[in-house]
Design an enzyme around this catalytic site. Structure first.
Site, PDB file in Angstrom:
ATOM      1  N   LYS A  84       0.857  -9.849   3.030  1.00 53.87           N
ATOM      2  CA  LYS A  84       0.612  -9.125   1.789  1.00 53.87           C
ATOM      3  C   LYS A  84      -0.175 -10.002   0.816  1.00 53.87           C
ATOM      4  O   LYS A  84       0.025 -11.217   0.759  1.00 53.87           O
ATOM      5  CB  LYS A  84       1.966  -8.726   1.198  1.00 53.87           C
ATOM      6  CG  LYS A  84       1.932  -7.951  -0.083  1.00 53.87           C
ATOM      7  CD  LYS A  84       3.381  -7.655  -0.483  1.00 53.87           C
ATOM      8  CE  LYS A  84       3.471  -6.926  -1.795  1.00 53.87           C
ATOM      9  NZ  LYS A  84       4.892  -6.678  -2.152  1.00 53.87           N
ATOM     10  N   SER A 159       5.967  -1.943  -2.325  1.00 54.59           N
ATOM     11  CA  SER A 159       4.686  -2.562  -2.597  1.00 54.59           C
ATOM     12  C   SER A 159       4.009  -3.144  -1.355  1.00 54.59           C
ATOM     13  O   SER A 159       2.833  -3.502  -1.404  1.00 54.59           O
ATOM     14  CB  SER A 159       4.861  -3.666  -3.644  1.00 54.59           C
ATOM     15  OG  SER A 159       5.734  -4.681  -3.185  1.00 54.59           O
ATOM     16  N   SER A 183      10.432  -2.833  -1.428  1.00 53.87           N
ATOM     17  CA  SER A 183       9.050  -3.022  -1.000  1.00 53.87           C
ATOM     18  C   SER A 183       8.813  -3.509   0.419  1.00 53.87           C
ATOM     19  O   SER A 183       7.690  -3.480   0.890  1.00 53.87           O
ATOM     20  CB  SER A 183       8.340  -3.971  -1.968  1.00 53.87           C
ATOM     21  OG  SER A 183       8.400  -3.478  -3.276  1.00 53.87           O
TER      22      SER A 183
END
Length: 473
Positions: A84, A159, A183
């Site tokens: 990420k 996320s 997330s």
């Protein structure tokens, strides 16, 4: 050249790829090339990838040379992984989904990235996220919106939505995401992959934005098989001397102390306590409970009074707004509104939590921790929903769930209790909606008992009717 074709390679799990490389049935270069080609072919539709590492193919060639030279190989030798874009990667853009950090290139790797590299993994790419990792959709001003590979009109979540979408679509076998309230586990549920949020502090947050406050933040592995989660967790866990929360020794596991002379005991719950849950999701949790029961696990429905007294999402909101609002103000200071997207503007505009509400929320958090502790006196693990609904369409801000209208933050109802309490949680697919979308369940362990939920997940994986399904892109 091996006999494997690209489509075979990109849907192998990381453990299998490492085995094929170690036994010289396939080369790291072939594996990397297959994933690069997959990204080129598929990512224009999905938009999961933010940056491809410039040296990915070069590093794969070095990994191939090591194999041919008979060198000692790590457990992930030659296997690509993604991370990420809030997780620092040395020499590779890490822009945190914001124009404020446009062009930012870290000098050092986050601890989690460094540990996967030490095991032989090769950084392939960085994946999309919401601005600053804050929201339930992965969309920002720099790299735009990620789409769900099961239905491009739907979100892969947030996320860590870009990471989940990349893995589900065969662009990566293994990745790193972060989890504040949903997330890692939510995006896994929306895309039908697996993920693990370990006990808070098990995996250091060093080199990950935000640095502070981070008492609810976690970093964890995302993959397509439970054995990959177990392998990655074994490589990631343990203190690094830099993150003070990461103090548990790497090899300590509370789950190992359970008596082997009795069956595992699992309590399952859907409502109340998490907010409304869609009947299809509820049925999937019940199906998973029945599957565990059929495999020798003692299973029973439970209720946790603390969850019913103190709605965890409300507790979290009162705590985290008080803690994070000053951090948002500091990061965005001096930048125009044009540089800010939805959540930065929202966070800056939220009223501060009063001291009374903050203290009340702290007391509620203690009640939640005590409530789970009492439950784990009787049960080894819990089985719950991950999300109240399958993946939703882009831009939705309210949902009607089981006859009740709620705002989009309610997607976090079953996940955020584990961030408040620090408990480990695993997300895995066990069902399919009538619209053909994945439905995951969540396994919750006691503190530091990741082995228990990994074991239970492997049982469910072995009997799952939806294993090895991939989106048709």
């Amino acid at each position: 050249m091996s006999s494997f074709v690209s489509s075979d390679i990109v849907f192998q799990d990381a453990t299998r790829l490492a085995e094929l490389i170690r036994t010289r049935q396939i080369s790291p270069v072939e594996v990397m090339q297959a994933h690069l080609e997959r990204i080129e072919a598929i990512d224009p539709k999905v938009n999961a990838i933010v940056t491809v590492a410039d040296d990915a193919l070069k590093t794969a060639r070095q990994a191939e040379a090591a194999v041919m030279a008979g060198e000692t190989l790590g457990p992930l030798h030659g296997v690509p992984f993604t991370a990420k874009d809030s997780i620092d990667t040395a020499g590779v853009l890490t822009q945190r989904g914001s124009p404020i950090f446009r062009g930012r290139v870290p000098d050092t790797d986050a601890t989690s990235v460094a540990r996967l590299k030490k095991a032989g993994g090769i950084l392939l790419a960085k994946t999309n996220l919401p601005e600053f990792s804050y929201w339930i959709e992965s969309d920002n001003l720099l790299s735009g919106r990620s789409n769900n590979p099961w239905d491009l009109e739907r979100t892969p979540g947030g996320s860590s939505g870009g990471e989940a979408a990349a893995i589900a679509a065969g662009m990566s076998p293994l990745g790193l995401g972060t989890d504040l309230a949903i997330s890692v586990r939510g995006p896994a549920a929306q895309t039908g992959i697996v993920s693990l949020k370990a006990t808070h502090g098990r995996v250091p947050m060093t080199g990950i934005f935000p640095r502070a406050p981070r008492r609810f933040w976690h970093v964890g592995p995302m993959a397509r098989s439970i054995r990959d989660l177990a392998l990655a967790f074994s490589l990631l866990a343990g203190p690094d001397g830099l993150d003070a929360y990461a103090s548990s020794t790497a090899n300590f596991d509370a789950g190992a102390g359970r008596s082997p002379h009795r069956p595992l005991r699992v309590g399952w719950l859907v409502e109340p306590g998490f907010g409304p849950i869609d009947p299809e999701v509820a049925a999937t949790v019940k199906a998973a409970a029945d599957a565990l029961q059929s495999n020798g696990v003692d299973v029973a429905p439970v209720r946790i009074a603390a969850l019913e007294r103190d709605f965890a999402l409300d507790v979290f909101n009162r705590l985290h707004v008080m803690e994070m609002k000053p951090a948002f103000a500091q990061v965005t200071a001096g930048h125009s509104e044009d540089a800010l997207y939805k959540m930065a503007k929202t966070m800056r505009a939220l009223p501060e939590t009063s001291m009374k509400d903050y203290i009340d929320a702290e007391q509620a958090a203690e009640r939640l921790r005590d409530g789970f502790a009492a439950c784990f006196q009787e049960y080894d693990a819990l089985l719950t929903p991950v999300l109240p609904i399958p993946a939703h369409r882009h831009g939705a801000d309210t949902f009607v769930i089981n006859g009740r209208t709620v705002d989009a933050t309610f997607l976090q109802g079953a996940t955020v209790p584990l961030n408040i309490t620090g408990l480990p949680g695993l997300s895995m697919r066990f069902g399919t909606s009538k619209e053909g979308l994945p439905i995951n369940v969540q396994l919750v362990g006691s503190w530091l008992a990741e082995s228990t939920i990994l074991h239970l997940a492997s049982l469910l994986e072995s009997v799952s009717a939806v294993r090895d399904l991939h989106p048709a892109l």
